[in-house]
Each structure stands twice: as C-alpha cells, then as structure tokens.
Design an enzyme around this catalytic site. Structure first.
Site, PDB file in Angstrom:
ATOM      1  N   GLY A   1      65.420 -31.356  10.039  1.00  0.00           N
ATOM      2  CA  GLY A   1      65.954 -30.076  10.479  1.00  0.00           C
ATOM      3  C   GLY A   1      65.199 -28.934   9.820  1.00  0.00           C
ATOM      4  O   GLY A   1      64.567 -29.103   8.775  1.00  0.00           O
ATOM      5  N   CYS A   2      65.262 -27.767  10.436  1.00  0.00           N
ATOM      6  CA  CYS A   2      64.484 -26.637   9.908  1.00  0.00           C
ATOM      7  C   CYS A   2      65.034 -26.172   8.551  1.00  0.00           C
ATOM      8  O   CYS A   2      64.268 -25.939   7.610  1.00  0.00           O
ATOM      9  CB  CYS A   2      64.435 -25.496  10.915  1.00  0.00           C
ATOM     10  SG  CYS A   2      66.029 -25.022  11.603  1.00  0.00           S
ATOM     11  N   TYR A   3      66.352 -26.052   8.431  1.00  0.00           N
ATOM     12  CA  TYR A   3      66.911 -25.670   7.129  1.00  0.00           C
ATOM     13  C   TYR A   3      66.598 -26.724   6.059  1.00  0.00           C
ATOM     14  O   TYR A   3      66.157 -26.368   4.955  1.00  0.00           O
ATOM     15  CB  TYR A   3      68.427 -25.467   7.234  1.00  0.00           C
ATOM     16  CG  TYR A   3      68.876 -24.209   7.942  1.00  0.00           C
ATOM     17  CD1 TYR A   3      68.491 -22.960   7.489  1.00  0.00           C
ATOM     18  CD2 TYR A   3      69.715 -24.275   9.043  1.00  0.00           C
ATOM     19  CE1 TYR A   3      68.945 -21.800   8.119  1.00  0.00           C
ATOM     20  CE2 TYR A   3      70.160 -23.120   9.677  1.00  0.00           C
ATOM     21  CZ  TYR A   3      69.774 -21.882   9.212  1.00  0.00           C
ATOM     22  OH  TYR A   3      70.220 -20.745   9.831  1.00  0.00           O
TER      23      TYR A   3
ATOM     24  N   SER B   1      63.162 -26.357   4.619  1.00  0.00           N
ATOM     25  CA  SER B   1      62.975 -25.258   3.656  1.00  0.00           C
ATOM     26  C   SER B   1      63.676 -25.550   2.338  1.00  0.00           C
ATOM     27  O   SER B   1      63.198 -25.180   1.267  1.00  0.00           O
ATOM     28  CB  SER B   1      63.472 -23.939   4.258  1.00  0.00           C
ATOM     29  OG  SER B   1      64.879 -23.858   4.245  1.00  0.00           O
TER      30      SER B   1
END
Lengths: 356, 356, 356, 356
Positions: free
Chosen positions: A155-157, A160
C-alpha cells in the site's frame, strides 16, 4: 527478447501510472490494456496524458485478454485479484497492486476486510529490512523478489511508513508500543471514484483526516512490516489525512527511543538509517537540515527521508515523502518486476522529480 | 562519443528543468553547473528534486567555467547572454533560454527592452511554419536548426501561441488584424524571484491578469512568428493571466476567419491544423471533442491543441496547452539541441505527461 | 417585523451560499430549507461550514414546504422553477438562481435549452446599464427591481461580463461585432455534481477550456445585456475555462474601440467606467495600475474591475473579478431581494474579501 | 459610545485579518492603521481585499500614532511589543498578536527566543480550561480576560492544540508524557515575508515538515496550557507541516489514555469534550462520524473538533480545524477584546465558514 506486459484497471490512477512507466521502459512491450466499465474506449479518452498510447483500445478485464503475456499487472478492487491470478499460468509474473496478498496473517485480513484471505505473495518493497540487525542475516526484501512469479505491491501509506521506520526498529532503537504516525496524502490516493468529498471544490484549500481511530486498512500492513523488522510485535496509531494536492504522501512517524540508544543518540539514530539506505538508488536519507517535501519526488520512484531526535520528548521523528502513485504503487510494482525478471532494478524508473 | 553540456542559471526554474532533461538524456554528460548568487552551494540545496545531481557543486557563471563544453545552455537575465556567448568558441552550440536573440526586428526589441539589440539567432521552435502554404516552399523552422551553433529558445507564451495559430495563418484562413489571445500560466513562468505577489498565500485560490494592454514583452515575438506564417503583418491583443498552479500554460487564441474559408469551414480549418502537425511527435491535435488541459502535458515536451469554429461570431477558437518549463523552455531547448547536433529529435524528452 | 425566507436546492453550492448570506442578514429569518435527494438529512451533514444551522432538517422541495414565506429562493436544475413559482402566491418574492427566466428572447432560450421558454423575470443585476448613455434616460436595472416579486438571478459568467463591458457599450465607445471574452472560473461554478473531470485530482494543477465555440448557454445572456446597453446587436465570442480554485471568476473581455473615441482614448474609456460605477458599493473600478484578482473578492459581494487601452491592437481590455457564488449567484440574489423589499441594498452582504 | 482601535502591522496577514474583522464590528471605529516599511502607502495597495478601507493611509508604527485609541492591536515581530505597550496608557487595551507575553516561564522564553522575557499577559483563549476538573473551581480563561487591559493572543498552533487536548487533560483521562501532535498549516501562517520556500511554485502540490524535533517555538506554549489543565507537567512532541493552501490549520493530536478511563472509554472521552464545549459558540464538537476539515471554518472564528478512541493503540486521537488567521490570530484577538471591554463575545465575528 522483448517482454510483454498486460495492464488491468487501466482507467484508474494506479493503472494509468503503470502504463506511464511501462511506456518508458526499455525492455517492455505493452500488450493488453484492460478495464471494466470503460472497455471499448480508446485509452486517450481516459488517460489523455499518455499520448503515445492514445489510440490503444481498452478491452474487458478477462483471463483470456490477460493471458499470453510475460507480466500481468492487476489494479483491481480488492477481492478480485485472486481469481484472475488463478486463471493465469504459474510462470506468468502477476503483480497485484491491490491489497489481497499483502498480509501474512489471515486473521488480520479478515478483521479489516471481512472476507477470506487469498494467501500471501512476496511483498514488493525491495528496500524493506526483514529483521533485527543483530540477527545479522535477515537482509532485505529484495532477495525474496528474485525470480518471483507472484508479487503483492505494498500500500502507498505502508511504503512511506515502512521506509521511514524500519531502520530504527531493525537496529533495536525504538520502543514497539508507542508509534504514532500521521500521513498526508494527495487525492489520487483515493482513486478516481467520484465521491462528493473528492470534488475539487471540496479538497482545494482544505485538509481533513479520515479513517481515524485505527480503522484504516493499511494499519495491519504497517504493523506486519515493523514487527518483522523489530523482531517483536509493534503497535501503531495511524491517522491519514487528505491534502489539497493530486500526488504525494508526506508521512510524519514518531516513536519513543529505547534507553539503550545511549551516548550520542542523534548520531546513533542517523547511523542506523544511513546504513539501511546507503546503497539504495531510490531511497535517500537527505543531508542534515534538509527535510522532505512531496514536490521533490513527484513523478519519480524516490523516497526521501529525514529524521530528528527530539530529546525533550524522548522520541525520534522521521519524515518521509514519496509519490503515492509512483514509489507508492506503480513504481514499486515496476521495480519489483525488474528484480523478479532479472532486469536492472531501475529500468523504466526515474530518480528525478518533476518540480516545481 | 559523449557530448558535454554546461548549464548556467542552474538555481532557477528554467535551469533546473534543463538539468532534469539532460540528466535523462542518453547522449549528454552534464559538465559545469553554474549560477551567480548561489555559486558554491551543492545543487541539492537548490534543486532537491534532482537527486542524482545533489552533490554536484554550483560554480560561478563565467566564460571560463562554461568553456570546453560541446553545448552551453544559458538561462540568464535578459541582456546577459550576448556577452557570454561572444566569449565562447563559434563551434560551441550556445542555446539561449533568454529573450535576447529571438526578435528579428531591432526596433521591436528596443521598444520593449530599451537596450541595443544583440542580434537574431535561429529560433528554437522546430514545428513552426515559416510561411504561407500557398508559397509551397517555406517549410518549418526545423530545417534552420540543423547544424546551428546559436539557438534562441522561444518564450513560453509565444510557443503556445505560435503552435496554436500558425497553421491557420499559413493556410491563409485567418484575418490578420483581429487576433485576441488570453493565456493562463502557472507561477513557475514568473521564475523563482521572491516577489510578494508570487507567494503561495497570494496565488492559491486566485486568478489575476498582468501586463495588460499590449505591454507584455512576448507580444512582438508572437506577431513576428504569425506574420511570417501569414505573409502579411499580424497584430495581436495578448493578455497573460497568472493561475494557481506551478506549471503549465493554457492559451485561448481566437481570430476572425477569412471569407475565403467557404464551404465546410470547420472541416477546412481542421484540415489545416491536421496537415501542419500530422507528422509531429510533440505537437498533437486532439481528437474532436477532446480539449487540452495543462495536466495532460505536465513534465512532458508535448503541446496539445484543439480548435472550434464559432460560426455565430465568425471566429476560430484554438486552445493549446504546454508545460511552460518543458516544451515552453527547457524541452524546446533540448529538442533544438538534438536537431542542431543531428541526434534523434526526441532524445531525452518525454511524450508522457505526469497526471493526475 | 421579521421577513421569512425559504431556500430550495440547499444541498448544492448556490443554495449553501444563499444560506450563508441569509444567516448573516439582520432582517431575515430562515424558514424551510429544502432539497431533493438529501431531504431528511440535517444541514450539517451537507453544509458543515454553516455551523449555526447544522441541526436544521432538510425537507423535500415541494410547493407546500416553500409556501408561507415572504421570500423563496430557488436553486434548482433549469426547467424546474416555473412550475414551483406558479404554485406560490403572487405576492411572494420568488428569486430564481437558475436560468429559466433570464432571457427575453424565447428563440434564444429554445436554441440553447431545447424547451419552451418559461417567461422573463426582472434581471437581478442592479448595476446593469440599460441603454445608451446618449439616450439619457435608460438608467440601471436597479429601478426595475424595486417592488418586484419575481427575480431572475443572472448567470455567474454574465455577471462578470456585463459589469465589465456595459459601460463601454452604453457610452457608444465599442464596436458591437468584435467582442472576445475568456473567463476562468473556479470549480464551484460547475456545481456539486460528481463528474470525473471535477475530481480534485483532475483539476488541481490544471487549466482547461470547455464549451468552446459558442455553445455555452451563458452566451445569449451576455449578448442580451450588451445589446441593450449598446442599443444595437452585439455579438460575443465567449470561452470559459476551468481554473484550479474553488471560487472566483476572472473575466478578460476585449472589444475593438470605435473610431469616435478620439482624443485621449484611454481617458475617455476610463471616464465611462468611472461614471458607471462611482456610486456603487459593490462594483469597484480599481485605481490605475491595480488589477483584479479573484482572491480580492472571495466571499464578498464585490466586483472589481480594471481596464487598459491597447493602442497597438485598437482594443480595450477589461478585467473583472467576482466570487462566482456570491456576487455571481447568491450575493446578487440577496442584493436584489433587498432592493425588491425596500431593505438597505447591502444588508447581509459583505464588501470585505477573505484574503489571503 | 464608539470604541476606537488602532492596528499596527497592517501590511501583514495578521494585521490585515484584524482589520477585516474590525471593519465588520458594530462597535469599533478603526483609527490609526500603521506599519513600518509600507508607511505612506494606501491600505488598498497592500490589502486590496479590504475595499472599504482602500483609501486609508498607512502611517508609521510609533507610540504617537497608536496613542489616543481605546484599543491597540500589535502585530509586530517578536521583541517589539513590550516597548510599544510601555509607551501606551495603562487603561488602553493592548492586544499583542505576537509571542512576547504568552509564556509564564521566563526560562522557557529564554530557551526558545534567546532574549529577556517581557512578562506575562492574560492569555487570549477564552475557552481554555484552566485546571483539573476534579479541583472543581479552575474554570476557563474567559474569566481572566474580563476587564483586562493587556492581552497576549495565543499562537495559531497552540490554539488548535489546546482546544483539542485540554478537555482530556482537565478530566484526568490522558497520560502526560506521551503526547504526539502533527499539524498542517496553510502558508499564511508563515506570514507575508518573501522567502523562496513560500513561493507559490514551491508550495503548490507539496507538503513538507519544518522545525522538526522540538524546536518549534510554539511547543512551550502548548505544554504550558496542557500542564495547567492537567495539573501535572505535560510533554509534547510537536511537528508542524506546511500544506498547499492559504489558510487553515488541521491538528492531529494523540495521547495515551490513562487506565482509569475504564468502562466505555470512548463514551467517557466524548463526555469530557462535550462538557467542555457545550456552551461555547465558537468551539464545536462535531457529531459522531463527522471529521473536521479546514474548509469548514475558513474565514470564521470557529474551531471544529472530533475525537476517536483507538483501542488497539490505547490512544485518543483528536482532530481540530481552525482558520489560522481568524480563530488562530485575529479572531481570537477580537473575541478577547470583546470580553475585556464587556461587549458581546461574538461581536464582529462569524460562525459561518466560507466554503467551498
């Protein structure tokens, strides 16, 4: 020998970004471009920024249309990818940008998605530290991707967050039960679905949180990666916010520093992050004093990171910025594909952000 | 054999974009990176999005530092480039992103810049139609760039305007004395100078015009190109506006259609634009019904164009979108360099916009 | 004695802005708040910025619910207001924010809306000049609103255009057949309907035109007002563009200056605009050198205007900025209501923009 | 009897917002408008959105020019207000929007500002809970402002943080040593100073942190208010970020919940916040399920708050949104003035946000 790739979900933002990167990839030939409700359209009607592909027809997302390619990218609603993948040969590289195959724990899956777990695929975050540094042999996720034929894009979160915090956990420097993360995402992270709260009139000039209180489905994925790196269970409090920009995630992640991080704590912390990313081409610890900004990484596959030790509060504060569609989705997918296929890891990817 | 390039004005937006493109260029090695007040800094401090170049030192903009390269890009304040160019060998390719060498008419230069004209260099807009189609032999500006060793990069507004309107003038379809142009530019077009009206707080949520009433210095450059294409003097009314976005120019250009454009006027008009750009890789007439948006071309070297015939008002309305920093400045410069050096015209350039 | 007002279409942007202004109005008590698909909700769910009204229930838009108020605001899809108005008593002040009753010419209505014309109501633009100055007696639209019980609120683009150009036409200074207008609107002008092209991800960082080529339904409304002021038929070429901001319209309007405007043309032009607006509290000709910006008028009922004479092109260029939701819709409606009811014209309205 | 007010720092954003509110205030007459480098200009040149005040002259900020008013607003660089205030009569109400008189602890002042402490003035946050609820008598800051003649306006971040967290601390529900706060602010919070990183080109499309690691000067102010409410020392980790919008602060504040908060923890928490703000006109606990967005409060004096209990992490997450220039600066100042002078607390202030 040219490698062919099919891209499903081509009408959405993730699918569009995969196509943008593949169109620049020296080794890939784009085959079937598929979607569901927009099948029959030309790509130019839905992704007008992909001009060289404007006349390509979008076909229906079916196993037949996806078959016969070396690589198949799935950018589908969750729950849909297992069935599609099952219909594809085992030696086809299937890369799932959705959530279905990220979690190792079926119970965590069920708790957040209320459906049966589809199984776990190798996790497409090559720079991820897999275990405590003291164990000495854990290494990075990159190794697990070589030769893989099924890959789950993070996932993108979580991308990060894991890049921001795993160096500290793997180095045994951070307390596992006091991790607080606040992320700000551009609106493309919410996809192309037309919901009133995603209208331009609503988001411009506005910041707002959502999914507050532990409910965000990316939380177990973060805890999984952090716990593995730490070698002990890590609990996170995660709050995502929506920012008035199209692309980018800025994560502010803080954790309490363990008492063992004695001496020059700031230097000890910095050294852990440096050693984690010194050899990476896409993850960059910025020089002291310079802080991430999402504009630095727009359109690139980079993650930029900085940290500070807040002695007063006894916490490390780590800031990371990525482009949610590139390193956070399509770039991570292409990078993982490159590793799986034995191509240069950076092929088709960019280290240069589009700024200002 | 590697080609070396020096880039001056490297701390600004134009210089930064030249560096971004050159860093992706397969044939170019970046040599000296120069600036004035920020000489001595690392590039990463000023252009943090150019991560692979972060550790490169910025040196002072002097003839000595620029010498010894095959290509020198000048992104300097107007009035400064002639002197620098004079100090460089004649066989060095000097590409001036400033205004000094764009105008053919010294009087027009003096009227708008109040200084002596520095001379005219080949104009770096390869797709520009040079004269009336009926003359048959005028061709495009591309031919004049082959082998050139001095090139004047067009202004960003003129690029968007000339690509929008020259097909109609070259085809003899438009009245020369009734051209009205309104352009909206992102704030990077105003450069990195710190003026109060360019603060984020001032520009977000706001549209405003500037330089209204014929005073904009890009006007004579537009009239020069349009007049050449038309074979008769063309007068334009040009109003630039500042839009709340970092990059991009959207130009709305209208002109009265000549009576000779009889029959199916809309089809006659469309045919003129189609024939002008059918073979171009960076200038695209969109399919009927699709209109330009600056997001389509962000970070790319594309210009996208659409037109409509407003029968009621007897005018053609042409809309064009470019990225002001890419096709409007640095991309046009690199494209012209490629032509001058005999490289593939699209080397180092991108046809894929970064959207959303 | 308190005046009661009902507001329909309360879930949309126009209805929300009417409620915002009425909640600040010293003489008005807000009665029924109606909508269609969101009937049954609390207003706070749909218009969370209207905190003092958060607990008010939204009821269905029916004649029964709208009856029994002194004033009824209609913010409905076009075609719907005539029927609703017919069911209300003649002495109820009905103010239609939609298009149904703006046009005087049934044919123009039919050409753009393909339905029967519902009749013409007094046009709610008090500052509008009604005829040539030389006629001497035409005056302004304000007079026609006193005591009115049916009012058609102007479109947002026409408001910005008519205020920008009528002084020149009424003064006989402008040619009627060469008017070119380009407007940039914030996205709230497109309403709260969830269309893909209005998503935040699509509009941020992007400018795009729409309805190009004479097709915009606001064109006949502009021509109507300009023709009345000029005393001769005026034709306009109008191109609207969508700007990356929530609120605001910036209009750039140009017309050829008649030869009769001899002598100091710039001064003659300025005098015409000055005399038109010197006594107005909401329409402001800015001091020379200062240009409109939409931020200046955000949330206020002001229109700000500046003009320049482009001698080179023989044209006047007029720039006007309004808040499309306030002066362009709800503010104009409330101002007209005040006049119709004999209240102070500025009651409940604001001359102070919210900036930055 | 009219009350006169002078406003210093009138060229900046804080001063401009004070003027905007005072111009709408029914009891206040604006007297001297002062600034430093822009003395001699008309206000319309610097604050063009304040049209009714456009012709007012800006005079130099001197004690003479500020004298003779009932109220003097100071929006000056820190370190400047003590001297100016000393030159004004004791019965003049002096309201300092700067930091000089906010802190009670001279050492904390010295640690962050490296200068001598100027003394502590009553803190202009009327809704602030002053001590533990169990003590029973602490009450709110409002009482301390009645009749005050010197008032220190809180910082914008502390306003959003203290309103978010003091109910939980005053109720004894939160651990004092594990508070993590991440705030996103619009760029106007950084003032009108022209720094490269505040250019529109830099901030649009970008989120970035700054002052990370405990260095932000607002931290001791937060800890002061929270410690007072808790009745024990509270330590916070605070990270501010810059968001691509002009106005607004969104604060995400989390703290570990004390074990004593047994039973239905979520309900216990909610009850604490409800009882704190039930009677407030400008601080609103949103209904369950609705989350703050900065757009809700733009231009208004409201703070909107929501909270969630994250059982998994054992933390409460509180989200608050304010307009940094209104409730966060000028609105808080005017509200405090109203209380000090015995005027209605909400005079001149607005509970209606300007949205979308």
């Amino acid at each position: 020998m040219t490698i062919t790739a099919a891209v499903s979900g081509a009408s959405g933002y993730a699918g569009g970004e995969v196509l943008r990167l593949l169109a620049n990839h020296p080794e890939i030939e784009i085959g079937a471009i598929t979607a569901h409700s927009s099948a029959g359209s030309r790509l130019g009607e839905l992704q007008p920024h992909l001009l060289p592909l404007a006349d390509r027809e979008i076909v229906e997302t079916t196993p037949e249309n996806l078959a016969g390619h070396d690589v198949v990218f799935l950018a589908l609603p969750h729950g849909a990818s297992a069935e599609v993948a099952a219909a594809l040969p085992e030696d086809t590289l299937v890369i799932d940008a959705g959530a279905d195959h990220r979690l190792e724990d079926p119970e965590a899956w069920f708790r957040f998605y209320r459906s049966e777990h589809a199984g776990t695929w190798p996790y497409g975050l090559p720079e991820l530290l897999l275990g405590p540094a003291e164990a000495g042999t854990a290494g990075k996720q990159r190794e697990k991707l070589r030769g893989a034929r099924r890959i789950a894009v993070p996932g993108c979160y979580p991308t990060s967050v894991l890049l921001a915090l795993t160096p500290g956990f793997a180095a045994g420097l951070l307390e596992p039960d006091d991790v607080v993360i606040v992320s700000a995402s551009g609106t493309s992270g919410a996809g192309k679905s037309v919901k009133p709260n995603l209208l331009g009139s609503e988001v411009m000039g506005s910041m707002s949180p959502y999914g507050v209180g532990g409910g965000h489905r990316h939380t177990p994925e973060m805890e999984q990666g952090l716990s593995n790196a730490a070698g002990e269970p890590v609990t996170v409090s995660f709050t995502p916010t929506l920012a008035p920009m199209s692309r980018g995630i800025l994560t502010t992640a803080t954790a309490r520093v363990k008492p063992r991080a004695a001496g020059d704590v700031a230097a000890t912390l910095r050294a852990a992050w440096e050693s984690a990313y010194d050899d990476e081409q896409f993850v960059h610890l910025l020089r002291p004093g310079q802080w991430p900004a999402t504009q630095m990484v727009a359109g690139s596959n980079n993650a930029v990171i900085q940290l500070a030790y807040d002695e007063h509060a006894g916490r490390v504060i780590v800031s990371s910025a990525i482009d949610n569609l590139t390193k956070g989705t399509a770039g991570g997918a292409v990078q993982s594909m490159n590793i799986a296929l034995g191509l240069p890891e950076g092929a088709g990817l960019n280290q240069l952000g589009v700024a200002p």
